[in-house]
Design a protein around this motif. Sequence first.
Motif, short mmCIF file in Angstrom:
data_model
loop_
_atom_site.label_atom_id
_atom_site.label_comp_id
_atom_site.label_asym_id
_atom_site.label_seq_id
_atom_site.Cartn_x
_atom_site.Cartn_y
_atom_site.Cartn_z
N ALA A 1 0.75 3.75 4.51
CA ALA A 1 -0.41 4.13 5.31
C ALA A 1 -1.44 4.82 4.43
O ALA A 1 -1.09 5.60 3.56
CB ALA A 1 0.02 5.07 6.43
N VAL A 2 -2.70 4.51 4.68
CA VAL A 2 -3.80 5.25 4.07
C VAL A 2 -4.70 5.70 5.22
O VAL A 2 -4.75 5.08 6.27
CB VAL A 2 -4.59 4.40 3.05
N PRO A 3 -5.43 6.79 5.04
CA PRO A 3 -6.26 7.31 6.14
C PRO A 3 -7.44 6.41 6.46
O PRO A 3 -8.03 5.79 5.57
CB PRO A 3 -6.72 8.67 5.62
N ASP A 4 -7.75 6.32 7.74
CA ASP A 4 -8.92 5.59 8.22
C ASP A 4 -9.61 6.48 9.25
O ASP A 4 -8.97 6.90 10.22
CB ASP A 4 -8.49 4.27 8.85
N GLU A 5 -10.88 6.76 9.05
CA GLU A 5 -11.55 7.74 9.89
C GLU A 5 -11.68 7.30 11.34
O GLU A 5 -11.81 8.13 12.24
CB GLU A 5 -12.94 8.07 9.33
N MET A 6 -11.64 6.00 11.59
CA MET A 6 -11.74 5.50 12.95
C MET A 6 -10.38 5.26 13.59
O MET A 6 -10.18 5.53 14.77
CB MET A 6 -12.54 4.19 12.98
N ARG A 7 -9.41 4.73 12.81
CA ARG A 7 -8.16 4.26 13.39
C ARG A 7 -6.96 5.15 13.07
O ARG A 7 -5.85 4.82 13.40
CB ARG A 7 -7.88 2.83 12.92
N GLY A 8 -7.19 6.26 12.40
CA GLY A 8 -6.09 7.16 12.03
C GLY A 8 -5.46 6.71 10.73
O GLY A 8 -5.65 7.34 9.69
N ASP A 9 -4.70 5.63 10.76
CA ASP A 9 -4.08 5.03 9.58
C ASP A 9 -4.55 3.59 9.44
O ASP A 9 -4.96 2.96 10.42
CB ASP A 9 -2.55 5.01 9.69
N GLU A 10 -4.47 3.07 8.21
CA GLU A 10 -4.66 1.64 7.97
C GLU A 10 -3.54 1.17 7.07
O GLU A 10 -2.93 1.96 6.34
CB GLU A 10 -6.02 1.37 7.33
N VAL A 11 -3.23 -0.11 7.13
CA VAL A 11 -2.14 -0.70 6.36
C VAL A 11 -2.63 -1.05 4.96
O VAL A 11 -3.59 -1.80 4.80
CB VAL A 11 -1.61 -1.97 7.05
N PHE A 12 -1.94 -0.50 3.96
CA PHE A 12 -2.29 -0.75 2.56
C PHE A 12 -1.11 -1.45 1.90
O PHE A 12 0.01 -0.94 1.92
CB PHE A 12 -2.59 0.57 1.85
N ALA A 13 -1.36 -2.62 1.30
CA ALA A 13 -0.30 -3.39 0.65
C ALA A 13 -0.48 -3.41 -0.85
O ALA A 13 -1.54 -3.81 -1.35
CB ALA A 13 -0.26 -4.82 1.18
N CYS A 14 0.52 -2.94 -1.57
CA CYS A 14 0.56 -3.07 -3.03
C CYS A 14 1.39 -4.32 -3.34
O CYS A 14 2.56 -4.40 -2.96
CB CYS A 14 1.22 -1.84 -3.67
N ILE A 15 0.77 -5.27 -4.03
CA ILE A 15 1.41 -6.57 -4.24
C ILE A 15 1.53 -6.90 -5.72
O ILE A 15 0.55 -6.81 -6.47
CB ILE A 15 0.60 -7.67 -3.53
N VAL A 16 2.75 -7.25 -6.12
CA VAL A 16 2.97 -7.83 -7.44
C VAL A 16 2.85 -9.34 -7.24
O VAL A 16 3.69 -9.95 -6.57
CB VAL A 16 4.36 -7.47 -8.00
N PRO A 17 1.79 -9.98 -7.78
CA PRO A 17 1.54 -11.38 -7.47
C PRO A 17 2.38 -12.36 -8.28
O PRO A 17 2.83 -12.05 -9.38
CB PRO A 17 0.05 -11.53 -7.82
#
Length: 533
Positions: free
Chosen positions: A444-460
């Motif tokens: 989770a990362v902060p989002d001022e409107m939605r509280g949290d947002e989904v953050f994906a760290c990807i090894v491609p």
Amino acid sequence: MSDPSVYQTFAASAGRWPDRAFLNVLPETAEVYGIDAGEITYAQALGRVQSYAQQIKEAGYVRGQRAMLLLENRPDYFLWWLAFNAQGLSVVPVNPDLRLAEMAYMIGHAEPVVAISVTARVDEMRAAAHEAGVEMPVIPFGAPLPTAVTQAAIAARAGDAEAALLYTSGTTGQPKGCILTNDYFIQAGQWYARAEGVCALNTDGERMITPLPIFHMNAMAYSFMAMVTVGGCLTALDRFHPRSWWASVRDSGATCLHYLGVMPSMLMGMPATQDDRNHSVRFGFGAGIDPELHNAFEERFGFALTEAWAMTETGAGAVICANRDPRHVGTSCIGWPDDSVEVRLVDEAGQDGDHGELLVRHAGPDPRKGFFAGYFKNEAATDEVWQDGWFHTGDIVRRASDGTMYFVDRKKNVIRRSGENIAAVEVESALARHPAIARVAVAAVPDEMRGDEVFACIVPEGPADAQTAQAITTWCLTQLAYYKAPGYIAFVESLPVTSTQKLQRATLKTLTAKLLDDPATIDTRHLKKRAAA
């Protein structure tokens, strides 16, 4: 004599206040759903519920079975729930944002015997039932009930009269089914009816408006049951519409409303008008408002926003609510536990103090009174959250010297976006199936409107560019509900893991916070939109 049911509670209110408005549909909601606008009284609703209940009986459905409902925020959702409840069946509410694979899991786990769905989703739900290997008829909303294919009942938990099975995300990937009894819902309504201070209700004809999903615990247990208990009228919108919100509030005649933190933020972003205080609202009840906006909101719109704490699992068994002064507006204050609630704050070492994980139970001889009855088919998880006779919430709270409690953070690895709980493990599991991804971790990362947002760290596996990120997100939208898809994607060389390859969640959280401001991180939030019905 058995305990009263949700239906019996409603029927008693219909007998006491037959001519009062019970459910109200505003024109904009009616237009979205293609249904009639206007109010129905308690007496009219009782007649429709009894008609539905007779259909259920004649079709051969029996006590102890489950019915799945995918009816969005239509008022008939409540009427069908009451009808199934009258016949001793439980309901399994379905979030309309779920896709086929998610519905197939729920169907296979809950084992419903019939489903009522909005017409646009009938074929998908039938396909989900087929994939789950569950034989059940799926009928479009408005069609007659087919004859039951089985009269087998499901033993949920001995001694409890199940009213609903609600699915909530956790840290183990797949959602858990929370067994909610008749008493659970009745207690929630009674708690609200007895509440004092800012959020006190009366029996003179309250009118509540909510834009929240009525297939969640908040609207089912608190909005709906509160109005049933005090003889009030509920206006449920199809969803939250910021631009028309205050017009809806005025047109509904609302005396109170329910909110989540994203709503006040969006409303404060709208231009001020001379109608900002042109309403009848006495209070709002909810959670998660941005502390920096709390006081400004109350000053601008002229009523208190009462912050409270509860969970699907805790129900009314352990509500904490800032409903009396001093409310410490703008500080993330959730109030004080009343005499019916016992609490502990426990640190990582298991020591009690004034800062740590919140542990709760109901005071008195039954510590689980008002709580859920357990996780369906998962006694181990139920026992785990009830370690040592205390419900472990996974939320971090601090307590001031005067007993005031303040919400700090979530201990559990759950992303809470616009009121929806998202299990990082579930999103990771879905993304890991994409051919362009070698390894993935979600936080989770902060989002001022939605509280949290989904953050994906990807090894491609291959290209690491914006086009690939957008393709991954677009694909994910076909696998999971839109809100679970990544809002940000960062391509990385490796993930923070231990020597045994276990993901280091704390390090990941630090990493994503840093990557959020990295120009190379790709913002995919614009792709996250609800699928058309």
